[in-house]
Design an enzyme around this catalytic site. Sequence first.
Site, mmCIF file in Angstrom:
data_model
loop_
_atom_site.group_PDB
_atom_site.id
_atom_site.type_symbol
_atom_site.label_atom_id
_atom_site.label_comp_id
_atom_site.label_asym_id
_atom_site.label_seq_id
_atom_site.Cartn_x
_atom_site.Cartn_y
_atom_site.Cartn_z
ATOM 1 N N LYS A 280 6.200 8.327 10.168
ATOM 2 C CA LYS A 280 5.493 7.666 11.268
ATOM 3 C C LYS A 280 6.420 6.602 11.837
ATOM 4 C CE LYS A 280 1.394 5.078 12.519
ATOM 5 N NZ LYS A 280 0.054 4.667 12.125
ATOM 6 N N ARG B 196 -4.385 1.809 20.427
ATOM 7 C CA ARG B 196 -4.694 0.421 20.055
ATOM 8 C C ARG B 196 -5.676 -0.190 21.043
ATOM 9 N NH1 ARG B 196 1.511 -1.278 18.342
ATOM 10 N NH2 ARG B 196 1.698 0.261 16.652
ATOM 11 N N LYS C 278 5.421 -3.553 14.057
ATOM 12 C CA LYS C 278 5.217 -2.803 12.812
ATOM 13 C C LYS C 278 6.527 -2.260 12.252
ATOM 14 C CE LYS C 278 0.352 -1.678 13.711
ATOM 15 N NZ LYS C 278 -0.704 -0.654 13.557
ATOM 16 N N GLU D 24 11.343 10.228 3.113
ATOM 17 C CA GLU D 24 9.890 10.022 3.087
ATOM 18 C C GLU D 24 9.170 11.325 2.699
ATOM 19 O OE1 GLU D 24 8.122 7.406 3.289
ATOM 20 O OE2 GLU D 24 9.202 5.869 4.412
ATOM 21 N N LYS E 51 4.814 11.819 13.274
ATOM 22 C CA LYS E 51 4.103 11.133 14.347
ATOM 23 C C LYS E 51 4.996 10.093 15.003
ATOM 24 C CE LYS E 51 0.332 7.951 14.878
ATOM 25 N NZ LYS E 51 -0.771 7.291 14.279
ATOM 26 N N SER F 239 -1.651 9.187 21.368
ATOM 27 C CA SER F 239 -2.375 8.701 22.543
ATOM 28 C C SER F 239 -1.484 8.536 23.767
ATOM 29 C CB SER F 239 -3.069 7.385 22.202
ATOM 30 O OG SER F 239 -2.133 6.421 21.756
ATOM 31 N N TYR G 95 -5.483 14.916 21.267
ATOM 32 C CA TYR G 95 -6.627 14.559 22.113
ATOM 33 C C TYR G 95 -6.921 15.652 23.132
ATOM 34 C CZ TYR G 95 -5.605 10.170 19.867
ATOM 35 O OH TYR G 95 -5.370 9.221 18.907
HETATM 36 C C1 PBG Z 1 -3.435 3.220 12.407
HETATM 37 C C2 PBG Z 1 -3.097 4.346 13.309
HETATM 38 C C3 PBG Z 1 -2.431 4.310 14.550
HETATM 39 C C4 PBG Z 1 -2.475 5.594 15.058
HETATM 40 C C5 PBG Z 1 -3.128 6.394 14.118
HETATM 41 N N1 PBG Z 1 -3.491 5.614 13.043
HETATM 42 C C6 PBG Z 1 -1.859 3.167 15.312
HETATM 43 C C7 PBG Z 1 -0.758 2.383 14.766
HETATM 44 O O1 PBG Z 1 -0.182 2.667 13.715
HETATM 45 O O2 PBG Z 1 -0.455 1.359 15.387
HETATM 46 C C8 PBG Z 1 -1.934 6.018 16.404
HETATM 47 C C9 PBG Z 1 -2.565 7.226 17.016
HETATM 48 C C10 PBG Z 1 -2.298 7.442 18.460
HETATM 49 O O3 PBG Z 1 -1.548 6.696 19.129
HETATM 50 O O4 PBG Z 1 -2.867 8.401 18.994
HETATM 51 N N2 PBG Z 1 -2.521 2.883 11.452
#
Ligand code: PBG
Length: 325
Positions: free
Chosen positions: A197, A207, A219, A235, A250, A276, A315
């Site tokens: 990720k 968010r 992050k 990982e 991701k 998203s 989505y």
């Molecule tokens: C929470 C999480 C996130 C997403 C999925 N689980 C956001 C982040 O890590 O800031 C993102 C999903 C998306 O953007 O569609 N940890």
Amino acid sequence: MEINIRRPRRNRKSEAIRSIVRENEVRLNDLLFPLFLIDGTNKKIAVESMPGIYRLSLDLMLKEIEYCMKLGIIAFDIFPAVEDHLKDKTASKSYDQNFFYLKALKEIKKQFPEACIMTDVAMDPYSSDGHDGLVEDGKIINDKTLDILGKMAVAQAATGIDIIGPSDMMDGRVGYIRKALDENGFTDVSIMSYTAKYASGFYNPFRDALDSAPKFGDKKTYQMDPANAREALIEATLDEQEGADFLMIKPALSYLDVIQQIKKQTNLPVAAYNVSGEYAMVKAAAEKKWLDGNRVMNEILLSIKRAGADIILTYFAKEFAEQKK
Ligand code: PBG
């Protein structure tokens, strides 16, 4: 004029021929549809940066799931939008059995036992710091976070859901969660690990949807550097050793090479999260009529499959299914 006897265009001469030689296909069963849950009844609040996506209260979410199941979507990933006053440093609502999210999951599984329900394990939606881990003196504390993630995973498993999705990127959390689940009798609950990720700019609309942006900093001390691919393989090795049932990459589109490399390394099913921001880009361009949204959606989902993903969290799931009707 000399031309090679090999003429690749012969295999493209009609839709019939093209369909015989087609190498990849997106199936409805490959798709997992992320949904946003809010407390209350009869609530449907649009996510502005994700046209077509809503935060739904349980009653409306049950209807949405029923509709999607009729279309042939069988898997859902459910995220809670938590009101600000319920957030705290330790994300304590995340393992409170009376919290609306956990109660809703129980009801969803009761009404749709045949559906595959996935949940998210990370502190950010419940944390007053908006981070995925526990914050002390401005730092994310890995091992103390594991304890909270373990409690969260067990609480979610107790609702009857099928797959736990640790999205936090703490070290050692897959093994920690596996052990916690097993010790509590949830040996049947699967783990789809957010393995690679990345610290990505593509999460902003999500968010917005959950109001879960970090309250300070970023992050980057836990999510991966977009510059790195080999690190994703480390990982992947760790998550596999720690007992993950699926490995997820991701975001998807800027990381198709990572999907391909992890697929080569593992025999586990590989998932990719078409996030998203990737959805929002297509929707925004389609609204301006700069792109044909439907065509681009199909091309994008296909590209993720072609890269090697067995499963796509997207989505677009409902829209993809609707066009197949
Ligand atoms: C929470 C999480 C996130 C997403 C999925 N689980 C956001 C982040 O890590 O800031 C993102 C999903 C998306 O953007 O569609 N940890």
